[in-house]
Design an enzyme around this catalytic site. Sequence first.
Site, short mmCIF file in Angstrom:
data_model
loop_
_atom_site.label_atom_id
_atom_site.label_comp_id
_atom_site.label_asym_id
_atom_site.label_seq_id
_atom_site.Cartn_x
_atom_site.Cartn_y
_atom_site.Cartn_z
N TYR A 61 0.83 -1.19 0.00
CA TYR A 61 0.00 0.00 0.00
C TYR A 61 0.88 1.26 0.00
O TYR A 61 1.42 1.66 1.04
CB TYR A 61 -0.93 0.02 1.21
CG TYR A 61 -1.87 -1.15 1.30
CD1 TYR A 61 -2.19 -1.93 0.18
CD2 TYR A 61 -2.46 -1.50 2.51
CE1 TYR A 61 -3.06 -3.00 0.28
CE2 TYR A 61 -3.34 -2.57 2.60
CZ TYR A 61 -3.63 -3.32 1.48
OH TYR A 61 -4.49 -4.39 1.58
N HIS A 145 0.36 -12.15 1.20
CA HIS A 145 -0.45 -11.22 0.41
C HIS A 145 -0.46 -11.59 -1.08
O HIS A 145 0.60 -11.63 -1.71
CB HIS A 145 0.12 -9.81 0.59
CG HIS A 145 -0.79 -8.70 0.18
ND1 HIS A 145 -0.38 -7.40 0.04
CD2 HIS A 145 -2.11 -8.70 -0.11
CE1 HIS A 145 -1.39 -6.65 -0.30
NE2 HIS A 145 -2.47 -7.41 -0.40
#
Length: 336
Positions: A61, A145
């Site tokens: 992010y 992830h």
Amino acid sequence: MSYPPYGPRELGRTGVTVPPLGLGCAPLGNLYRAVSEERARDVVRTAFATGAAYFDTAPHYGLGLSEERLGRALRGRDRAAYTLSTKVGRRLRPLAPGETVDGQGFVDTPARARVRDLTRDGIRATLDASLARLGVDAVDIVYLHDVEHHLPEVYATGFPALAELRDQQRVRAIGFGMNRSDVLARLVADLDVDVVLCAGRWTLLERTAFDDLLPVCARRGTSVIVGGVYNSGLLADPSPGAPYDYAPAPRALLRRARRLAAVCAEFDVPLKAAALRFPFGHPAVAAVVVGAATPEEAGQNAELFTRDIPDALWHTLVERGLLAPDLPLPLTAPGA
């Protein structure tokens, strides 16, 4: 703030608890648009003020910007007052001179590049770097992830490295985060997974996770965090051109979302409130996480989550063919 009829829930048998509403921190990393440092801090403050003190972030992010901003916003807070998760599988490195990278939706990011790394040393180094950016000694949850295309490495080194960190008590809960519920189901069936974060596959418009992932989680005692409850925006505002799964929504889904909104309006319930509440019909679901780019958005999400929703709304959606009759409903009076 209370969240009737839901309170904090334990993830698996880990002792880690989460409030039912958490903050997805991708927007703090400048997802699609730049967010000021002050605004990012105010988003986190609002989450605390509304009781949504579960924060989910990742190196991906904003190439570490989300973790850095979240860490600064959390500085000075009692570590026991919030639950924190981050992710591994993408290691960050500095950019070489003259090098550029695809921001993958994030803008105005630090001069870093992502490197897929599922080795034992890479997992440990990625977590250590995240802890440094967050300014904490430990996180509560670590997810592997977006590893659906790297399963051989997951089984060989990635998950064993996380399990080792859990055994060493460096992290309390481990699991996977992605939007492929079928892959998550396989991983939960095969491995000792505490929690999964599944995005976009268990919503008012999507039952995929109900058919593959949720039964396995219920059988194995694995908790589910649900992301993407608005399906990229279609369930937030079903207007022409609204996105679904990061692309323009197909016309059939747009029509269905508009019909869902119309039924909700009959009961004076915003569509977003119903979208936030729906996943809790299944007992494996512990929480939903929702992003916010402004403190107003964070406050609105919390307000919507606490809306009274009559059981008659859910029954009407089934009667009108907008929810399948076999789906579990988040009723306030179970069995009614």
